[in-house]
Design a protein around this motif. Sequence first.
Motif, PDB file in Angstrom:
ATOM      1  N   TYR A   1      19.452 -23.911   1.260  1.00 37.77           N
ATOM      2  CA  TYR A   1      18.672 -22.970   0.458  1.00 37.77           C
ATOM      3  C   TYR A   1      19.540 -22.360  -0.627  1.00 37.77           C
ATOM      4  N   ARG A   2      18.903 -21.591  -1.486  1.00 38.44           N
ATOM      5  CA  ARG A   2      19.588 -20.769  -2.477  1.00 38.44           C
ATOM      6  C   ARG A   2      19.336 -19.313  -2.081  1.00 38.44           C
ATOM      7  N   LYS A   3      20.358 -18.483  -2.191  1.00 34.66           N
ATOM      8  CA  LYS A   3      20.153 -17.068  -1.873  1.00 34.66           C
ATOM      9  C   LYS A   3      19.968 -16.271  -3.159  1.00 34.66           C
ATOM     10  N   ASN A   4      19.070 -15.305  -3.098  1.00 37.86           N
ATOM     11  CA  ASN A   4      18.758 -14.440  -4.245  1.00 37.86           C
ATOM     12  C   ASN A   4      18.513 -15.281  -5.501  1.00 37.86           C
ATOM     13  N   TYR A   5      17.574 -16.192  -5.375  1.00 37.94           N
ATOM     14  CA  TYR A   5      17.292 -17.202  -6.390  1.00 37.94           C
ATOM     15  C   TYR A   5      16.561 -16.577  -7.577  1.00 37.94           C
ATOM     16  N   GLY A   6      17.288 -16.359  -8.658  1.00 35.99           N
ATOM     17  CA  GLY A   6      16.741 -15.649  -9.813  1.00 35.99           C
ATOM     18  C   GLY A   6      15.943 -16.490 -10.781  1.00 35.99           C
ATOM     19  N   LYS A   7      15.781 -17.775 -10.519  1.00 38.14           N
ATOM     20  CA  LYS A   7      15.046 -18.628 -11.454  1.00 38.14           C
ATOM     21  C   LYS A   7      13.538 -18.588 -11.238  1.00 38.14           C
ATOM     22  N   VAL A   8      13.094 -17.848 -10.245  1.00 36.40           N
ATOM     23  CA  VAL A   8      11.657 -17.690 -10.020  1.00 36.40           C
ATOM     24  C   VAL A   8      11.323 -16.199  -9.944  1.00 36.40           C
ATOM     25  N   THR A   9      10.060 -15.900 -10.093  1.00 34.82           N
ATOM     26  CA  THR A   9       9.579 -14.522 -10.062  1.00 34.82           C
ATOM     27  C   THR A   9       9.961 -13.845  -8.749  1.00 34.82           C
ATOM     28  N   GLY A  10      10.447 -12.637  -8.834  1.00 35.86           N
ATOM     29  CA  GLY A  10      10.692 -11.834  -7.640  1.00 35.86           C
ATOM     30  C   GLY A  10      12.049 -12.019  -6.997  1.00 35.86           C
ATOM     31  N   THR A  11      12.825 -12.997  -7.408  1.00 34.73           N
ATOM     32  CA  THR A  11      14.146 -13.280  -6.850  1.00 34.73           C
ATOM     33  C   THR A  11      14.118 -13.279  -5.322  1.00 34.73           C
ATOM     34  N   PRO A  12      13.574 -14.336  -4.731  1.00 28.49           N
ATOM     35  CA  PRO A  12      13.509 -14.401  -3.264  1.00 28.49           C
ATOM     36  C   PRO A  12      14.885 -14.277  -2.622  1.00 28.49           C
ATOM     37  N   ASP A  13      14.936 -13.656  -1.455  1.00 30.41           N
ATOM     38  CA  ASP A  13      16.189 -13.535  -0.715  1.00 30.41           C
ATOM     39  C   ASP A  13      16.703 -14.911  -0.316  1.00 30.41           C
TER      40      ASP A  13
ATOM     41  N   VAL B   1       4.231 -10.291  -6.856  1.00 30.88           N
ATOM     42  CA  VAL B   1       5.200 -11.387  -6.722  1.00 30.88           C
ATOM     43  C   VAL B   1       4.594 -12.515  -5.889  1.00 30.88           C
ATOM     44  N   ASN B   2       3.936 -12.159  -4.788  1.00 28.01           N
ATOM     45  CA  ASN B   2       3.285 -13.174  -3.949  1.00 28.01           C
ATOM     46  C   ASN B   2       2.292 -14.000  -4.762  1.00 28.01           C
ATOM     47  N   GLU B   3       1.454 -13.314  -5.547  1.00 27.65           N
ATOM     48  CA  GLU B   3       0.442 -14.004  -6.348  1.00 27.65           C
ATOM     49  C   GLU B   3       1.083 -14.907  -7.397  1.00 27.65           C
ATOM     50  N   ALA B   4       2.104 -14.394  -8.086  1.00 24.81           N
ATOM     51  CA  ALA B   4       2.762 -15.180  -9.142  1.00 24.81           C
ATOM     52  C   ALA B   4       3.432 -16.424  -8.567  1.00 24.81           C
ATOM     53  N   LEU B   5       4.131 -16.274  -7.460  1.00 22.53           N
ATOM     54  CA  LEU B   5       4.797 -17.426  -6.848  1.00 22.53           C
ATOM     55  C   LEU B   5       3.790 -18.438  -6.317  1.00 22.53           C
ATOM     56  N   THR B   6       2.719 -17.956  -5.729  1.00 21.74           N
ATOM     57  CA  THR B   6       1.675 -18.848  -5.213  1.00 21.74           C
ATOM     58  C   THR B   6       1.042 -19.633  -6.355  1.00 21.74           C
ATOM     59  N   GLU B   7       0.790 -18.977  -7.482  1.00 26.51           N
ATOM     60  CA  GLU B   7       0.236 -19.667  -8.653  1.00 26.51           C
ATOM     61  C   GLU B   7       1.188 -20.740  -9.179  1.00 26.51           C
ATOM     62  N   ASP B   8       2.495 -20.509  -9.009  1.00 26.25           N
ATOM     63  CA  ASP B   8       3.499 -21.477  -9.445  1.00 26.25           C
ATOM     64  C   ASP B   8       3.754 -22.572  -8.416  1.00 26.25           C
TER      65      ASP B   8
END
Length: 166
Positions: free
Chosen positions: A49-61, A111-118
Amino acid sequence: MEAFSLRRKIFMDVLDKKQRHKAMARNRSKDTKAEVILRKALWHLGVRYRKNYGKVTGTPDIAITTCKIAIFVDGDFWHAKDFEELKRRIQTNRSYWLKKFKRNRERDMEVNEALTEDGWLVLRYWESDIKRDLGKCVEDILEYVPVKNLADQSKVEDFRDSKSKF
């Protein structure tokens, strides 16, 4: 020192303003204990995995980019796990904190909605759930990770056979 009320009894904050500021400033937004525990468990099983992945909305842990899975570890306090109880507990600067918690929860939904749309799958875990039952959280994540994407498939099979709690 500030006074606060708990069931109609007056208590003094044990920290002065400077100490409280220092304590609050030390709260982490990255690499919390719960995040590290979950990441180590996934890595041990071969999940990359990638940690604190800033290339997508919300920067997932945690972001499992090969499967487009975004994992967030939400702090019970900052993301208001039990909002009704929290509303009763907060006495000092109440309007600020309630507004902050409300906005944090709204941002989580955005963030959930934006990532789901992507095309991302969004998984959110409370820090207390990870600390209480890490094995269940890991098993939930593994349901969405194809075995072919895992670095060490034998460890995952052993985990699933034993239903290990780590």
